[in-house]
Design a protein around this motif. Structure first.
Motif, PDB file in Angstrom:
ATOM      1  N   PHE A 104       0.832  -1.200   0.000  1.00  0.00           N
ATOM      2  CA  PHE A 104       0.000   0.000   0.000  1.00  0.00           C
ATOM      3  C   PHE A 104       0.870   1.256   0.000  1.00  0.00           C
ATOM      4  CE2 PHE A 104      -2.294   3.332   2.398  1.00  0.00           C
ATOM      5  CZ  PHE A 104      -3.395   3.487   1.572  1.00  0.00           C
ATOM      6  N   VAL A 105       1.902   1.264   0.829  1.00  0.00           N
ATOM      7  CA  VAL A 105       2.784   2.429   0.909  1.00  0.00           C
ATOM      8  C   VAL A 105       3.538   2.638  -0.402  1.00  0.00           C
ATOM      9  CG1 VAL A 105       4.885   3.305   2.025  1.00  0.00           C
ATOM     10  CG2 VAL A 105       3.007   2.417   3.415  1.00  0.00           C
ATOM     11  N   ALA A 106       3.897   1.546  -1.062  1.00  0.00           N
ATOM     12  CA  ALA A 106       4.649   1.645  -2.319  1.00  0.00           C
ATOM     13  C   ALA A 106       3.747   1.896  -3.520  1.00  0.00           C
ATOM     14  CB  ALA A 106       5.445   0.358  -2.550  1.00  0.00           C
ATOM     15  N   GLY A 107       2.438   1.945  -3.303  1.00  0.00           N
ATOM     16  CA  GLY A 107       1.490   2.021  -4.403  1.00  0.00           C
ATOM     17  C   GLY A 107       1.592   3.289  -5.225  1.00  0.00           C
ATOM     18  N   GLU A 108       1.125   3.181  -6.440  1.00  0.00           N
ATOM     19  CA  GLU A 108       1.139   4.296  -7.373  1.00  0.00           C
ATOM     20  C   GLU A 108       0.269   5.435  -6.846  1.00  0.00           C
ATOM     21  OE1 GLU A 108       0.379   4.920 -12.177  1.00  0.00           O
ATOM     22  OE2 GLU A 108      -0.385   3.164 -11.147  1.00  0.00           O
ATOM     23  N   THR A 170       7.928   1.519   9.380  1.00  0.00           N
ATOM     24  CA  THR A 170       9.113   1.050   8.653  1.00  0.00           C
ATOM     25  C   THR A 170       8.903   1.110   7.146  1.00  0.00           C
ATOM     26  OG1 THR A 170       8.395  -1.282   8.798  1.00  0.00           O
ATOM     27  CG2 THR A 170       9.850  -0.451  10.539  1.00  0.00           C
ATOM     28  N   ALA A 171       7.673   0.916   6.687  1.00  0.00           N
ATOM     29  CA  ALA A 171       7.412   1.001   5.243  1.00  0.00           C
ATOM     30  C   ALA A 171       7.657   2.414   4.734  1.00  0.00           C
ATOM     31  CB  ALA A 171       5.982   0.566   4.942  1.00  0.00           C
ATOM     32  N   ARG A 172       7.249   3.401   5.507  1.00  0.00           N
ATOM     33  CA  ARG A 172       7.478   4.790   5.099  1.00  0.00           C
ATOM     34  C   ARG A 172       8.968   5.123   5.124  1.00  0.00           C
ATOM     35  NH1 ARG A 172       3.676   7.149   9.391  1.00  0.00           N
ATOM     36  NH2 ARG A 172       4.612   9.157   8.856  1.00  0.00           N
ATOM     37  N   TYR A 173       9.693   4.580   6.093  1.00  0.00           N
ATOM     38  CA  TYR A 173      11.147   4.766   6.126  1.00  0.00           C
ATOM     39  C   TYR A 173      11.792   4.081   4.923  1.00  0.00           C
ATOM     40  CZ  TYR A 173      16.022   4.175   7.442  1.00  0.00           C
ATOM     41  OH  TYR A 173      17.393   4.179   7.430  1.00  0.00           O
ATOM     42  N   ARG A 178      14.767   2.347  -0.678  1.00  0.00           N
ATOM     43  CA  ARG A 178      14.455   1.228  -1.565  1.00  0.00           C
ATOM     44  C   ARG A 178      15.432   1.051  -2.715  1.00  0.00           C
ATOM     45  NH1 ARG A 178       8.696   3.217  -4.182  1.00  0.00           N
ATOM     46  NH2 ARG A 178       9.187   5.430  -4.363  1.00  0.00           N
ATOM     47  N   GLU A 179      16.308   2.029  -2.930  1.00  0.00           N
ATOM     48  CA  GLU A 179      17.327   1.827  -3.959  1.00  0.00           C
ATOM     49  C   GLU A 179      18.362   0.807  -3.506  1.00  0.00           C
ATOM     50  OE1 GLU A 179      19.066   5.431  -5.302  1.00  0.00           O
ATOM     51  OE2 GLU A 179      17.194   6.258  -6.092  1.00  0.00           O
ATOM     52  N   THR A 180      18.501   0.633  -2.202  1.00  0.00           N
ATOM     53  CA  THR A 180      19.483  -0.321  -1.676  1.00  0.00           C
ATOM     54  C   THR A 180      18.830  -1.523  -0.993  1.00  0.00           C
ATOM     55  OG1 THR A 180      19.642   0.993   0.356  1.00  0.00           O
ATOM     56  CG2 THR A 180      21.263   1.437  -1.369  1.00  0.00           C
ATOM     57  N   ILE A 181      17.553  -1.409  -0.642  1.00  0.00           N
ATOM     58  CA  ILE A 181      16.837  -2.513   0.006  1.00  0.00           C
ATOM     59  C   ILE A 181      15.557  -2.769  -0.779  1.00  0.00           C
ATOM     60  CG2 ILE A 181      15.774  -3.373   2.126  1.00  0.00           C
ATOM     61  CD1 ILE A 181      17.410  -1.329   3.683  1.00  0.00           C
ATOM     62  N   SER A 182      15.421  -3.957  -1.339  1.00  0.00           N
ATOM     63  CA  SER A 182      14.215  -4.270  -2.096  1.00  0.00           C
ATOM     64  C   SER A 182      13.026  -4.397  -1.150  1.00  0.00           C
ATOM     65  CB  SER A 182      14.394  -5.580  -2.866  1.00  0.00           C
ATOM     66  OG  SER A 182      14.418  -6.678  -1.963  1.00  0.00           O
ATOM     67  N   ARG A 183      11.831  -4.292  -1.712  1.00  0.00           N
ATOM     68  CA  ARG A 183      10.641  -4.432  -0.871  1.00  0.00           C
ATOM     69  C   ARG A 183      10.561  -5.826  -0.267  1.00  0.00           C
ATOM     70  NH1 ARG A 183       5.154  -3.031  -3.655  1.00  0.00           N
ATOM     71  NH2 ARG A 183       5.081  -5.219  -4.249  1.00  0.00           N
ATOM     72  N   ASP A 184      10.875  -6.849  -1.050  1.00  0.00           N
ATOM     73  CA  ASP A 184      10.830  -8.216  -0.529  1.00  0.00           C
ATOM     74  C   ASP A 184      11.787  -8.391   0.646  1.00  0.00           C
ATOM     75  OD1 ASP A 184       8.897  -9.022  -2.274  1.00  0.00           O
ATOM     76  OD2 ASP A 184      10.254 -10.026  -3.669  1.00  0.00           O
ATOM     77  N   GLU A 185      12.984  -7.811   0.523  1.00  0.00           N
ATOM     78  CA  GLU A 185      13.945  -7.936   1.620  1.00  0.00           C
ATOM     79  C   GLU A 185      13.460  -7.180   2.849  1.00  0.00           C
ATOM     80  OE1 GLU A 185      18.647  -7.123   2.769  1.00  0.00           O
ATOM     81  OE2 GLU A 185      17.873  -6.440   0.823  1.00  0.00           O
ATOM     82  N   ALA A 186      12.906  -5.995   2.638  1.00  0.00           N
ATOM     83  CA  ALA A 186      12.406  -5.206   3.767  1.00  0.00           C
ATOM     84  C   ALA A 186      11.275  -5.944   4.479  1.00  0.00           C
ATOM     85  CB  ALA A 186      11.925  -3.846   3.282  1.00  0.00           C
TER      86      ALA A 186
END
Length: 206
Positions: A104-108, A170-173, A178-186
């Motif tokens: 949701f946080v990463a959504g368009e 943490t999602a907002r952080y 996200r350029e260094t940590i993928s969403r799956d890894e987070a």
């Protein structure tokens, strides 16, 4: 939200389609300008309509904002409920619920900013809408914890509040990392933390 060509003024649209178009334009303006700096003129221009057309659908700026909050709040709760109901494995449920909040946080369109970062939280109707969305997520998790962990409702809800808080903060952080940590890894990191606590990350060189 994608950058689309604005429709020409005067084009007639079905009422539902026009409403959706106006909400999309309003979301863009609110996200980029904030509620207080947003103007109905800006929203009408973004939508490619006259102000009278805008006012035919929404009597004011607050009503537009509340309509967006309702739409995205309901979407957030739906995602979390679907995540919880997608499996009976509690470890996977934790990951799915956290993943739903990250998605949701990463959504368009950055709709999450309207829910989690509103500059209008002092307005009672907005506060009620935001709290309603968060409570809906917490309710979904509370129900699962109560049923599976045999905890009373108050203790189950405390755990649910913690999981939702952990996820949305943490999602907002993560958005800035996200350029260094993928969403799956987070999501994996936060799921491990939620499931195992800090004991899930033992010292490598004790």
């Amino acid at each position: 939200m994608t950058e689309t060509a604005q429709p020409s003024r005067g084009v007639r649209m079905p009422r539902d389609a026009r409403r959706a178009q106006l909400l999309e334009a309003a979301q863009y303006v609110f996200v980029h300008n904030g509620y207080h700096a947003a103007a109905m003129d800006d929203i009408a221009e973004r939508a490619g309509v006259s102000k009278p057309v805008l006012y035919q659908h929404f009597p004011g700026k607050l009503e537009l904002y509340l309509a967006l909050l309702e739409t995205h709040g309901n979407e957030l709760v739906r995602r979390v409920r679907e995540a919880i109901e997608s499996t009976s494995d509690n470890k996977l449920r934790v990951r799915a619920a956290i993943g739903a909040l990250y998605e949701f946080v990463a959504g368009e369109g950055q709709a999450f900013r309207l829910v989690f970062e509103s500059d209008l939280r002092g307005e009672p109707a907005v506060e009620k809408a935001v709290e309603g969305a968060l409570s809906g997520c917490i309710d979904a998790i509370t129900e699962a914890v109560t049923a599976d962990a045999e905890l009373d409702a108050e203790r189950a809800r405390l755990l649910a509040v913690g999981l939702v808080g952990l996820s949305q903060v943490t999602a907002r952080y993560w958005l800035d990392a996200r350029e260094t940590i993928s969403r799956d890894e987070a999501v994996s990191l936060m799921s491990t933390l939620a499931w195992k606590g800090l004991a899930g990350f033992p010292l490598q060189n004790p």
